[in-house]
Design a protein around this motif. Structure first.
Motif, PDB file in Angstrom:
ATOM      1  N   VAL A  19       0.854  -1.191   0.000  1.00 17.60           N
ATOM      2  CA  VAL A  19       0.000   0.000   0.000  1.00 17.60           C
ATOM      3  C   VAL A  19       0.891   1.243   0.000  1.00 17.60           C
ATOM      4  CG1 VAL A  19      -1.727   1.277   1.319  1.00 17.60           C
ATOM      5  CG2 VAL A  19      -1.876  -1.190   1.165  1.00 17.60           C
ATOM      6  N   PRO A  25      -4.298 -26.326  -3.123  1.00 16.96           N
ATOM      7  CA  PRO A  25      -5.760 -26.240  -3.282  1.00 16.96           C
ATOM      8  C   PRO A  25      -6.175 -26.088  -4.745  1.00 16.96           C
ATOM      9  CG  PRO A  25      -4.953 -24.589  -1.736  1.00 16.96           C
ATOM     10  CD  PRO A  25      -3.767 -25.213  -2.359  1.00 16.96           C
ATOM     11  N   LEU A  77      -8.141 -24.134  -6.085  1.00 12.08           N
ATOM     12  CA  LEU A  77      -8.188 -22.740  -6.538  1.00 12.08           C
ATOM     13  C   LEU A  77      -6.843 -22.328  -7.136  1.00 12.08           C
ATOM     14  CD1 LEU A  77      -9.711 -19.924  -6.468  1.00 12.08           C
ATOM     15  CD2 LEU A  77      -8.532 -19.537  -4.314  1.00 12.08           C
ATOM     16  N   ILE A  88      -9.141  -7.960  -8.885  1.00 14.49           N
ATOM     17  CA  ILE A  88      -9.802  -8.636  -7.759  1.00 14.49           C
ATOM     18  C   ILE A  88      -8.908  -9.762  -7.231  1.00 14.49           C
ATOM     19  CG2 ILE A  88     -11.693 -10.274  -7.254  1.00 14.49           C
ATOM     20  CD1 ILE A  88     -12.701  -7.459  -7.077  1.00 14.49           C
ATOM     21  N   ALA A 113      -5.993  -8.346  -5.384  1.00 19.31           N
ATOM     22  CA  ALA A 113      -6.418  -7.879  -4.060  1.00 19.31           C
ATOM     23  C   ALA A 113      -6.583  -9.052  -3.101  1.00 19.31           C
ATOM     24  CB  ALA A 113      -7.726  -7.111  -4.182  1.00 19.31           C
ATOM     25  N   MET A 114      -7.207 -10.117  -3.578  1.00 16.87           N
ATOM     26  CA  MET A 114      -7.452 -11.273  -2.702  1.00 16.87           C
ATOM     27  C   MET A 114      -6.157 -11.901  -2.212  1.00 16.87           C
ATOM     28  SD  MET A 114     -10.488 -13.521  -4.210  1.00 16.87           S
ATOM     29  CE  MET A 114     -12.191 -13.178  -3.912  1.00 16.87           C
ATOM     30  N   PHE A 115      -5.202 -12.036  -3.113  1.00 13.36           N
ATOM     31  CA  PHE A 115      -3.966 -12.736  -2.756  1.00 13.36           C
ATOM     32  C   PHE A 115      -2.897 -11.794  -2.209  1.00 13.36           C
ATOM     33  CE2 PHE A 115      -6.122 -15.758  -5.358  1.00 13.36           C
ATOM     34  CZ  PHE A 115      -5.747 -16.977  -4.834  1.00 13.36           C
ATOM     35  N   PHE A 116      -3.242 -10.558  -2.083  1.00 13.49           N
ATOM     36  CA  PHE A 116      -2.294  -9.527  -1.672  1.00 13.49           C
ATOM     37  C   PHE A 116      -1.721  -9.813  -0.281  1.00 13.49           C
ATOM     38  CE2 PHE A 116      -1.182  -5.377   0.075  1.00 13.49           C
ATOM     39  CZ  PHE A 116      -0.539  -4.776  -0.986  1.00 13.49           C
ATOM     40  N   GLY A 117      -0.436  -9.592  -0.144  1.00 15.19           N
ATOM     41  CA  GLY A 117       0.179  -9.642   1.186  1.00 15.19           C
ATOM     42  C   GLY A 117       0.427 -11.024   1.749  1.00 15.19           C
ATOM     43  N   LYS A 118       0.256 -12.067   0.914  1.00 19.01           N
ATOM     44  CA  LYS A 118       0.486 -13.413   1.434  1.00 19.01           C
ATOM     45  C   LYS A 118       1.983 -13.682   1.586  1.00 19.01           C
ATOM     46  CE  LYS A 118      -3.797 -14.403   1.521  1.00 19.01           C
ATOM     47  NZ  LYS A 118      -4.350 -13.762   2.695  1.00 19.01           N
ATOM     48  N   ARG A 165     -15.799  -5.162  -5.436  1.00 18.89           N
ATOM     49  CA  ARG A 165     -15.233  -5.597  -4.150  1.00 18.89           C
ATOM     50  C   ARG A 165     -16.342  -5.675  -3.082  1.00 18.89           C
ATOM     51  NH1 ARG A 165     -14.915  -5.859   0.537  1.00 18.89           N
ATOM     52  NH2 ARG A 165     -13.290  -5.411   2.022  1.00 18.89           N
ATOM     53  N   ILE A 199     -18.525  -8.710  -3.737  1.00 18.05           N
ATOM     54  CA  ILE A 199     -17.884  -9.947  -3.260  1.00 18.05           C
ATOM     55  C   ILE A 199     -17.922 -10.000  -1.732  1.00 18.05           C
ATOM     56  CG2 ILE A 199     -15.661 -11.175  -3.082  1.00 18.05           C
ATOM     57  CD1 ILE A 199     -15.069 -10.107  -5.935  1.00 18.05           C
ATOM     58  N   GLU A 202      -5.475 -10.229   7.153  1.00 16.62           N
ATOM     59  CA  GLU A 202      -6.927 -10.247   7.276  1.00 16.62           C
ATOM     60  C   GLU A 202      -7.381 -10.599   8.694  1.00 16.62           C
ATOM     61  OE1 GLU A 202      -8.610 -13.264   4.858  1.00 16.62           O
ATOM     62  OE2 GLU A 202     -10.600 -12.370   4.832  1.00 16.62           O
ATOM     63  N   GLU A 225      -6.299  -1.192   3.405  1.00 18.39           N
ATOM     64  CA  GLU A 225      -6.219  -2.601   2.995  1.00 18.39           C
ATOM     65  C   GLU A 225      -7.590  -3.267   3.123  1.00 18.39           C
ATOM     66  OE1 GLU A 225      -1.539  -3.467   4.115  1.00 18.39           O
ATOM     67  OE2 GLU A 225      -3.098  -4.014   5.531  1.00 18.39           O
ATOM     68  N   PHE A 266     -10.091  -1.694   0.489  1.00 17.53           N
ATOM     69  CA  PHE A 266      -9.891  -2.202  -0.871  1.00 17.53           C
ATOM     70  C   PHE A 266      -9.872  -3.734  -0.914  1.00 17.53           C
ATOM     71  CE2 PHE A 266      -8.485   2.162  -1.502  1.00 17.53           C
ATOM     72  CZ  PHE A 266      -9.024   2.442  -2.744  1.00 17.53           C
ATOM     73  N   GLY A 267     -10.029  -4.358   0.246  1.00 18.62           N
ATOM     74  CA  GLY A 267     -10.059  -5.826   0.294  1.00 18.62           C
ATOM     75  C   GLY A 267      -8.716  -6.450  -0.039  1.00 18.62           C
ATOM     76  N   LEU A 268      -7.633  -5.789   0.318  1.00 25.80           N
ATOM     77  CA  LEU A 268      -6.304  -6.315  -0.028  1.00 25.80           C
ATOM     78  C   LEU A 268      -5.920  -7.438   0.935  1.00 25.80           C
ATOM     79  CD1 LEU A 268      -4.415  -2.960  -0.755  1.00 25.80           C
ATOM     80  CD2 LEU A 268      -5.630  -4.448  -2.329  1.00 25.80           C
ATOM     81  N   GLY A 269      -5.795  -8.629   0.385  1.00 27.76           N
ATOM     82  CA  GLY A 269      -5.452  -9.778   1.217  1.00 27.76           C
ATOM     83  C   GLY A 269      -6.673 -10.406   1.866  1.00 27.76           C
ATOM     84  N   TYR A 270      -7.852 -10.069   1.375  1.00 24.93           N
ATOM     85  CA  TYR A 270      -9.079 -10.590   1.981  1.00 24.93           C
ATOM     86  C   TYR A 270      -9.697 -11.726   1.150  1.00 24.93           C
ATOM     87  CZ  TYR A 270      -9.206  -7.126   5.658  1.00 24.93           C
ATOM     88  OH  TYR A 270      -8.900  -6.402   6.781  1.00 24.93           O
ATOM     89  N   TYR A 271     -10.298 -12.655   1.837  1.00 22.67           N
ATOM     90  CA  TYR A 271     -11.168 -13.719   1.312  1.00 22.67           C
ATOM     91  C   TYR A 271     -10.462 -14.898   0.629  1.00 22.67           C
ATOM     92  CZ  TYR A 271     -14.222  -9.635   1.745  1.00 22.67           C
ATOM     93  OH  TYR A 271     -14.845  -8.510   2.197  1.00 22.67           O
ATOM     94  N   SER A 272      -9.167 -14.810   0.332  1.00 22.99           N
ATOM     95  CA  SER A 272      -8.572 -15.924  -0.415  1.00 22.99           C
ATOM     96  C   SER A 272      -8.451 -17.178   0.440  1.00 22.99           C
ATOM     97  CB  SER A 272      -7.213 -15.534  -0.989  1.00 22.99           C
ATOM     98  OG  SER A 272      -6.297 -15.271   0.033  1.00 22.99           O
ATOM     99  N   GLU A 273      -8.145 -17.021   1.728  1.00 19.36           N
ATOM    100  CA  GLU A 273      -8.013 -18.211   2.584  1.00 19.36           C
ATOM    101  C   GLU A 273      -9.326 -18.978   2.654  1.00 19.36           C
ATOM    102  OE1 GLU A 273      -5.244 -19.561   3.836  1.00 19.36           O
ATOM    103  OE2 GLU A 273      -4.299 -17.971   2.678  1.00 19.36           O
ATOM    104  N   LEU A 292     -11.578 -19.124   0.444  1.00 25.83           N
ATOM    105  CA  LEU A 292     -11.848 -19.805  -0.821  1.00 25.83           C
ATOM    106  C   LEU A 292     -10.932 -21.019  -0.997  1.00 25.83           C
ATOM    107  CD1 LEU A 292     -12.314 -16.775  -3.235  1.00 25.83           C
ATOM    108  CD2 LEU A 292     -14.084 -18.262  -2.314  1.00 25.83           C
ATOM    109  N   LYS A 293      -9.723 -20.915  -0.434  1.00 21.11           N
ATOM    110  CA  LYS A 293      -8.769 -22.010  -0.606  1.00 21.11           C
ATOM    111  C   LYS A 293      -9.104 -23.197   0.294  1.00 21.11           C
ATOM    112  CE  LYS A 293      -4.817 -19.371  -0.745  1.00 21.11           C
ATOM    113  NZ  LYS A 293      -3.373 -19.167  -0.526  1.00 21.11           N
TER     114      LYS A 293
END
Lengths: 478, 350
Positions: free
Chosen positions: A6, A416, A418, A461, A464-469, B19, B22, B132, B174, B177-184, B186-187
């Protein structure tokens, strides 16, 4: 500062607005802003190492002027040597000193004697290998009279520390980048859009692909003997994607960011995993480094023009130094040597320039022969990556051994669905874009606006979802 | 340039729309798998839904045994079906976020009493904030609370305050904007794991049970390290007890964070409007003046203060502890009993 943070997302628009709105009429002002922004960008990580960059810039700036102004060839050589000694000396001290000390001590103890030499307790400055090679090429090019020395201190300092490519390249040539700092830059809508697309492509590769793979690669490489052979093969393949996504992603963001400010950087990756042999792979992978070694090491050594034995020697030398450039560890040296062994047969048989054309032009699918060549090349590079990723040589050997010995074990489900799905989509997208500049370069075919924007939105999108892992880029350590 | 900026702005707007679309598919507790697992379980319960809930950190999760609480309440002539909604690593602001959102759902439909852990108004450290799990509670209201806390904190230097404000600003962005959100989510198909509910499925899971039954070697090692640390330093509990006694002796009741009290009062007000009695519990722990002073300012029928070594000796005995900050099952029985007794007294005073 990381591109995938960020902090950078806030930093970039601020610099962009100041650059194009406040300072659009002043090249000097724009350069000063870029220099300040670059030093800030780097200083956020560790401000102390700014002194190193400034020192290196200062030495090369004056070395360039002195080389050019000396009429005597001997003097030119002295000033070039000064530049090489300072730059390589700094690189050696910070990056290689401990490695050579350790290797020397081990060699001595192998001979039955003990020797104790103190190690240096130093942090490796981010990007030192990149900016050192960039400034080296400047001094050498001035020495060879290929370029004129830069007389503007500000332009030169900005050239060395230009933030988009400071930490991990592409390693620019002075002949390409330096003149761009003297030129007046104009904002162009098309360049802006193209820059943003390439940044998006880079972020997608880094955040969605590389960082997703990293999690499972770390898990598999941590205890290779606990995994089945197939899982270990998967680990090596995933690492191939991780390092590609990571490094080519960084390059894409760097090139895109530079373009936003009106600069054109050289290409660094050209879909290397669709290479049909190792020679083609090295023309498509880390292009700025491969061409650097070609121009400043391989050709001065005689290249392939002085008989077979010297050609073989030269090939081994460039792959060896390429390995060593990546890190002060025997794993990198072995990785370089493996690639030299892959490359040699092609060179000896004169087949190293067989694939200079586009990959499967005008066709949606590769021919069987081409597909097989791509797969074989990918498999060979993946095997070599094991050495690149392992912590030490015995770890790499253990990994490869377990890969064979555990082949009869049934594979565990680690990745996974995904992530598997995303990887498959990524490979397909890369294949369709294989002859373009990057993943989201739609210049060759013009899809509808709705299609393009949908792709950008989906990519954003996912980013954003995978950001910061995961965190920093792998190539920062080099 | 104008066209470029307009298109970028339009893109950002479209992204934000997508976003939030979702985000609407994910529940408010999406990043807290323990709390989430428990809420999902309660939502699926056909009958015998709880009328009493416990919310808080591991000091609730590992220390309140609903079965014990219910039997004591029944013994005292009060029908009770309680459930432990505690989750590890939950700090005050997250607890308040969970309660604020739970109020808007059916979760509290049959609930008459909510017990909530009273903790410090601390905020997570910078280095933990940017994921998150730690930052999801920072909606607009949570962010304002965090900023109020940062700005009201005892002066530690202006630079530190600016640094904290920036870090929290970044964490808010973060989330926004949903940065780093929801992927876990889904996985992992089993993101909300049933095992988090504990063997009695009442939300309580003792640390020793968790250590014995976990299949994750990392969890085992972590718990065992904490367990052994206390075995090697039995004096730790005694030290906490002595510190608490000392602080209590010299307590300055006017030295507390008034903004924290405002938030608590607001929650009491909001819950009472839907007929819920909200009770804050101060568990046995290492306390500071601010926390004790705050507890003393909360209306008496909304607070149970058990951080009193002289009155609740069993809660400060080495034998009652799993590690230096958590009670074992034996200690949890004492703790639950004392909560029940204090609650009954509160009710008699009403």
């Amino acid at each position: 500062m990381l591109f995938n943070s960020v902090d950078f997302a806030l930093f970039l628009p601020i610099v962009f607005i100041l650059y194009w709105v406040l300072l659009k009429k002043s090249v000097y002002g724009q350069n000063l802003l870029i220099l300040t922004a670059s030093y800030f960008f780097y200083g956020v990580w560790d401000w102390r190492f700014l002194i190193l960059i400034a020192f290196s810039s200062l030495v090369d700036f004056f070395a360039g002027l002195l080389i050019a102004s000396s009429e005597n060839k001997g003097k030119k050589k002295v000033f070039l040597a000064l530049s090489l000694t300072v730059n390589l000396g700094l690189l050696f001290t910070f990056k290689y000193f401990n490695f050579f000390i350790d290797s020397f001590s081990k060699a001595i103890s192998f001979l039955g004697r003990e020797v104790e030499i103190d190690r240096l307790d130093l942090i490796l400055p981010v990007g030192i290998s990149f900016y050192t090679f960039q400034t080296l090429s400047y001094s050498i090019d001035v020495y060879r009279s290929r370029i004129k020395p830069e007389r503007n201190l500000l332009s030169f300092f900005t050239f060395v520390s230009f933030f988009p490519q400071l930490a991990a390249g592409p390693i620019e040539r002075a002949s390409n980048l330096l003149p761009q700092f003297s030129r007046r830059r104009h904002f162009s809508y098309l360049n802006g859009v193209s820059g943003m697309r390439q940044i998006l492509s880079g972020l997608f590769k880094k955040v969605v692909i590389a960082d997703s793979c990293a999690e499972y690669v770390n898990f598999i490489f941590e205890n290779p003997s606990d995994h089945s052979g197939l899982n270990l093969i998967l680990g090596a393949v995933l690492f191939g994607f991780q390092i590609y996504g990571d490094f080519s992603g960084y390059s894409d963001i760097a090139i895109g960011t530079a373009r936003l400010f009106g600069f054109e950087l050289m290409d660094n990756f050209a879909f290397p995993y669709f290479s049909r042999d190792i020679a083609e792979f090295w023309r498509r992978w880390h292009i700025s480094l491969s061409t650097w070694f070609r121009d400043y090491v391989y050709i001065p050594l005689g290249g392939s023009q002085q008989g077979k034995s010297k050609t073989i020697r030269n090939i081994f030398i460039i792959f060896l130094v390429s390995g060593l450039w990546h890190g002060a560890n025997w794993t990198f040296i072995v990785w370089g040597l493996i690639n030299a062994f892959y490359f040699l047969p092609l060179m000896i048989r004169g087949k190293n320039r067989r694939y200079l054309d586009k990959i499967s032009p005008g066709s949606h699918l590769p021919e069987w022969r081409e597909f097989w060549s791509i797969l074989t090349t990918f498999f060979l590079t993946s095997l070599a990556w094991v050495f690149f990723r392992a912590d030490n040589l015995s770890g790499a050997v253990q990994y490869l051994k377990s890969m064979v010995l555990n082949l009869d074990q049934s594979p565990q489900s680690i990745v996974p669905n995904l992530v598997v799905g995303l990887l498959i989509i990524f490979i397909i997208a890369e294949w369709f874009q294989r002859n373009s500049k990057h993943l989201f370069d739609f210049n060759d075919f013009r899809p509808s606006t709705i299609f393009r924007w949908s792709i950008y939105l989906i990519a954003t999108i996912l980013i954003a979802m995978f950001f910061g892992k995961s965190n920093a880029f792998i190539y920062f350590q080099f | 340039m104008r066209q470029f900026i307009l298109k970028i702005s339009l893109f950002i707007l479209l992204y934000l729309g997508l976003r939030s679309l979702i985000g609407s598919f994910f529940p408010y507790y999406h990043a807290n798998p323990w709390y989430g697992a428990k809420v999902v379980y309660l939502e699926n319960l056909q009958a015998d839904k709880p009328n009493t809930l416990f919310i808080g950190s591991s000091r609730i999760y590992r220390q309140i045994i609903p079965a014990v609480f219910d039997s004591l309440m029944t013994h005292d002539g009060r029908q009770c079906k309680s459930f432990n909604l505690g989750a590890p690593g939950v700090h005050s602001l997250e607890s308040y976020y969970l309660l604020r959102h739970a109020i808007r759902t059916d979760l509290l439909e049959r609930v008459g009493t909510v017990f909530m852990e009273l903790g410090e108004w601390s905020v997570p450290a910078d280095e933990q904030l940017h994921n998150e799990r730690i930052g999801y509670w920072m909606d607009h209201q949570g962010f304002i609370m965090a900023m109020k806390f940062i700005l009201s904190r005892a002066p530690k230097g202006r630079l530190k305050m600016i640094g904290d404000a920036y870090t929290y600003g970044v964490a808010y962005l973060e989330r926004f904007f949903g940065l780093g959100y929801y992927s876990e989510q889904l996985k992992q198909a089993d993101y909300f794991k049933v095992e988090y509910l504990g063997p009695g499925l009442d939300g309580y899971y003792s640390l020793e049970n968790n250590m014995i039954h976990t299949e994750d070697p990392e969890v085992y090692e972590g718990l065992n390290r904490r367990f052994q640390k206390l075995r090697n330093n039995p004096q730790l509990i005694k030290r906490i007890k002595e510190q608490t006694v000392d602080i209590r002796k010299n307590i300055d009741k006017d030295k507390y964070n008034s903004q924290h009290l405002d938030v608590i009062s607001d929650l009491i007000e909001q819950t009472s409007q839907i007929g819920i009695h909200l009770v804050f519990i101060l568990p046995p722990r290492s306390v500071n003046n601010d926390l004790l002073a705050l507890a003393s300012k909360i209306p008496e029928n909304h607070v149970i203060d058990l951080a009193r070594p002289s009155e609740y000796k069993e809660l400060y005995m080495y034998e009652s502890y799993f590690d230096e900050t958590h009670l074992n099952e034996n200690g949890a029985r004492f703790f639950t009993r004392f909560v029940e007794e204090a609650f009954v007294k509160l009710k008699m005073h009403e």
